[in-house]
Motif scaffolding. Sequence first.
Motif, mmCIF file in Angstrom:
data_model
loop_
_atom_site.group_PDB
_atom_site.id
_atom_site.type_symbol
_atom_site.label_atom_id
_atom_site.label_comp_id
_atom_site.label_asym_id
_atom_site.label_seq_id
_atom_site.Cartn_x
_atom_site.Cartn_y
_atom_site.Cartn_z
ATOM 1 N N TYR A 184 48.277 54.656 28.741
ATOM 2 C CA TYR A 184 48.939 53.705 29.645
ATOM 3 C C TYR A 184 50.041 54.372 30.466
ATOM 4 O O TYR A 184 51.222 54.207 30.203
ATOM 5 C CB TYR A 184 49.518 52.541 28.841
ATOM 6 N N PHE B 76 47.163 53.600 36.209
ATOM 7 C CA PHE B 76 47.304 52.205 36.620
ATOM 8 C C PHE B 76 46.906 52.057 38.083
ATOM 9 O O PHE B 76 47.375 52.806 38.946
ATOM 10 C CB PHE B 76 48.765 51.757 36.426
ATOM 11 N N VAL B 77 46.046 51.116 38.352
ATOM 12 C CA VAL B 77 45.628 50.879 39.735
ATOM 13 C C VAL B 77 46.505 49.768 40.310
ATOM 14 O O VAL B 77 46.544 48.659 39.775
ATOM 15 C CB VAL B 77 44.151 50.444 39.794
ATOM 16 N N ASN C 184 49.106 42.772 41.253
ATOM 17 C CA ASN C 184 50.073 43.486 40.410
ATOM 18 C C ASN C 184 51.026 44.386 41.198
ATOM 19 O O ASN C 184 51.866 45.070 40.611
ATOM 20 C CB ASN C 184 49.334 44.312 39.342
ATOM 21 N N GLY D 226 49.233 36.626 32.784
ATOM 22 C CA GLY D 226 48.214 36.264 31.790
ATOM 23 C C GLY D 226 47.805 37.447 30.908
ATOM 24 O O GLY D 226 48.151 38.598 31.183
ATOM 25 N N VAL D 227 47.048 37.104 29.906
ATOM 26 C CA VAL D 227 46.596 38.103 28.937
ATOM 27 C C VAL D 227 45.655 39.114 29.594
ATOM 28 O O VAL D 227 44.828 38.750 30.420
ATOM 29 C CB VAL D 227 45.838 37.377 27.797
ATOM 30 N N GLY D 228 45.829 40.362 29.216
ATOM 31 C CA GLY D 228 44.898 41.410 29.656
ATOM 32 C C GLY D 228 45.042 41.789 31.111
ATOM 33 O O GLY D 228 44.121 42.337 31.709
ATOM 34 N N GLY E 250 47.585 43.786 32.317
ATOM 35 C CA GLY E 250 48.258 45.073 32.524
ATOM 36 C C GLY E 250 49.745 45.107 32.221
ATOM 37 O O GLY E 250 50.423 46.079 32.588
ATOM 38 N N LYS E 251 50.275 44.103 31.536
ATOM 39 C CA LYS E 251 51.719 44.102 31.257
ATOM 40 C C LYS E 251 52.108 45.239 30.305
ATOM 41 O O LYS E 251 53.035 45.986 30.580
ATOM 42 C CB LYS E 251 52.157 42.746 30.643
ATOM 43 N N SER E 252 51.358 45.352 29.205
ATOM 44 C CA SER E 252 51.696 46.420 28.240
ATOM 45 C C SER E 252 51.488 47.785 28.891
ATOM 46 O O SER E 252 52.236 48.727 28.629
ATOM 47 C CB SER E 252 50.795 46.369 27.008
ATOM 48 N N HIS E 253 50.460 47.864 29.719
ATOM 49 C CA HIS E 253 50.198 49.134 30.394
ATOM 50 C C HIS E 253 51.434 49.542 31.220
ATOM 51 O O HIS E 253 51.912 50.671 31.114
ATOM 52 C CB HIS E 253 48.951 48.975 31.278
ATOM 53 N N ILE F 134 39.756 49.480 39.471
ATOM 54 C CA ILE F 134 40.131 49.680 38.053
ATOM 55 C C ILE F 134 38.914 50.159 37.263
ATOM 56 O O ILE F 134 38.986 51.108 36.479
ATOM 57 C CB ILE F 134 40.699 48.374 37.443
ATOM 58 N N LYS G 72 38.576 53.562 35.131
ATOM 59 C CA LYS G 72 38.270 53.556 33.688
ATOM 60 C C LYS G 72 36.995 54.352 33.428
ATOM 61 O O LYS G 72 36.882 55.045 32.428
ATOM 62 C CB LYS G 72 38.068 52.121 33.180
ATOM 63 N N GLU H 192 36.886 45.875 30.982
ATOM 64 C CA GLU H 192 36.829 47.186 30.368
ATOM 65 C C GLU H 192 35.836 47.168 29.203
ATOM 66 O O GLU H 192 35.072 48.113 29.009
ATOM 67 C CB GLU H 192 38.234 47.504 29.846
HETATM 68 P P1 ADP Z 1 48.455 42.656 28.765
HETATM 69 O O1 ADP Z 1 49.586 43.386 28.090
HETATM 70 O O2 ADP Z 1 48.846 42.034 30.063
HETATM 71 O O3 ADP Z 1 47.745 41.672 27.857
HETATM 72 P P2 ADP Z 1 47.253 45.263 28.897
HETATM 73 O O4 ADP Z 1 48.377 46.007 29.529
HETATM 74 O O5 ADP Z 1 47.041 45.483 27.434
HETATM 75 O O6 ADP Z 1 47.356 43.703 29.177
HETATM 76 O O7 ADP Z 1 45.917 45.602 29.703
HETATM 77 C C1 ADP Z 1 44.626 45.355 29.200
HETATM 78 C C2 ADP Z 1 43.724 46.508 29.606
HETATM 79 O O8 ADP Z 1 43.530 46.467 31.004
HETATM 80 C C3 ADP Z 1 44.320 47.857 29.290
HETATM 81 O O9 ADP Z 1 43.303 48.711 28.847
HETATM 82 C C4 ADP Z 1 44.872 48.339 30.617
HETATM 83 O O10 ADP Z 1 44.846 49.743 30.714
HETATM 84 C C5 ADP Z 1 43.926 47.696 31.586
HETATM 85 N N1 ADP Z 1 44.561 47.408 32.873
HETATM 86 C C6 ADP Z 1 45.171 46.269 33.241
HETATM 87 N N2 ADP Z 1 45.604 46.343 34.514
HETATM 88 C C7 ADP Z 1 45.252 47.561 34.953
HETATM 89 C C8 ADP Z 1 45.424 48.256 36.188
HETATM 90 N N3 ADP Z 1 46.009 47.672 37.242
HETATM 91 N N4 ADP Z 1 44.942 49.507 36.286
HETATM 92 C C9 ADP Z 1 44.312 50.078 35.255
HETATM 93 N N5 ADP Z 1 44.122 49.491 34.058
HETATM 94 C C10 ADP Z 1 44.581 48.253 33.897
#
Ligand code: ADP
Length: 448
Positions: A117, A122-123, A128, A154-156, A158-161, A286, A290, A318
């Motif tokens: 991450y 990150f795209v 975003n 929302g979930v998934g 990219g917040k944690s990323h 994205i 990936k 993904e």
């Molecule tokens: P969240 O924390 O919002 O639930 P994550 O950060 O865990 O989501 O992201 C979920 C997956 O999607 C991860 O594998 C992340 O790398 C990927 N992802 C999300 N947004 C992007 C982005 N803009 N570019 C590349 N990968 C992304």
Amino acid sequence: VWNQTATNLEKVISPQNYTNWIQPIQFSHADNHSLYLIVPNQFFKEWLEDNYVDLINSALSVTADKNMLVTFLIREKEADNAPLEIMEAPQPKESSTLKDLDQAKETTPLNPLNPRYTFDQFVSGAGNQFAHAAAMAVSHNPAITYNPLFIYGGVGLGKSHLLNAVGHKIISDNSSTKICYCSAEKFMHEMVNCIKLNKMDEFRERFRSIDVLLIDDIQFITGKERTQVEFFHTFNALYESHKQIVITSDKFPREMPNLEDRLRSRFEWGLIADIQPPDLETKIAILKKKADTNRILLPDDVAYFLASSDTRNIRELEGMLIRLGAYSSLQHIPITLTMAQNNLKDILVNKRKEITVELIQKTVADHFGLKVADLKSEKRLKAFVLARQVAIWLCRDMTTASYPDIGARFGGKDHSTVIHATKKIEKLLAEDHKLSKIIDELKESILQ
Ligand code: ADP
């Protein structure tokens, strides 16, 4: 005591995680303060230590009615029926985490950052861009630009990323920066353990002596008063000493129920950046990134096919890509459109169809015996207000429409009315089972 602990754990974790991670554990022996449990292998042991040891220790201590810690033993060379081998000295998670914190005093974060991450991976695209730019700004000049930075979405999405990427960038610019990356859940478990072990001074001192605090999924602390108080003081101590704080959440601060106002207002002190679901081009970009990273040959037409499915959650996208990649390499066949269509048929058929604000309005109006126009009107009768607020809440929950969008489609209401409605339903849901049943039924008919 282990059987009872396992039964308690079953109540608090998902059935799948329970089956995968708790059921295979066997009891070995116990002494006054420790329970020795046998796990299948080293990977299993590490996974439990990273994810569940705090929870298991807490459940165990509750069951035993005294402080107890687990130690995992692995059975090496199982096939040879070799005797159990005790891995290293028993290392309770508390002390290992405190050890992590010691390391954090040097360069290492509390939890290792996810190496995948990074900003490179990150795209940035529609949905975003703002959060991405804010995260970049903060990582270039910690504690100078936006503090705290609050990223929600929302979930998934990219917040944690992004949160991890901030950590990586700061460390790569200055390896002596003390970073703490941790989920709000982990923060709470740390705190609970330190309370139990009478180590709160140490907990405070260490959480407050870092340079950058990256907290994931802060919504976890809603309704958890003690954790909120502790987090509040941690926040203040760091903020007052000009340390950078970045927080992620799946909810906007004002939408978080049972959150102390003083914390809510602090979350709003800096910059709030939202992440919206990506558009088609961003999803394709994205997927391509990936695919490159995972060395999967992904033709353009398949990338388009995946991106145009109604999946908005990038984690799911993904997942589909990885599934195709695995199939392709196991069967030694290239990924093609036909192969993708066949392979993902079951997933895509089950995917919910496009859910629109109009569909939700119609379903809710029918359910309450009203007209859609009533939902859009200003009528203040109790029945109208409830139906309208439920419909608005469902729009937030089931569509990607923004507050202003929803307001506009409910007769031109402003976004604060939409926020108020969602907050109201959120609150009611916590106490009114009848309403949550109605909402479940509505969701089901919308999905059909
Ligand atoms: P969240 O924390 O919002 O639930 P994550 O950060 O865990 O989501 O992201 C979920 C997956 O999607 C991860 O594998 C992340 O790398 C990927 N992802 C999300 N947004 C992007 C982005 N803009 N570019 C590349 N990968 C992304």
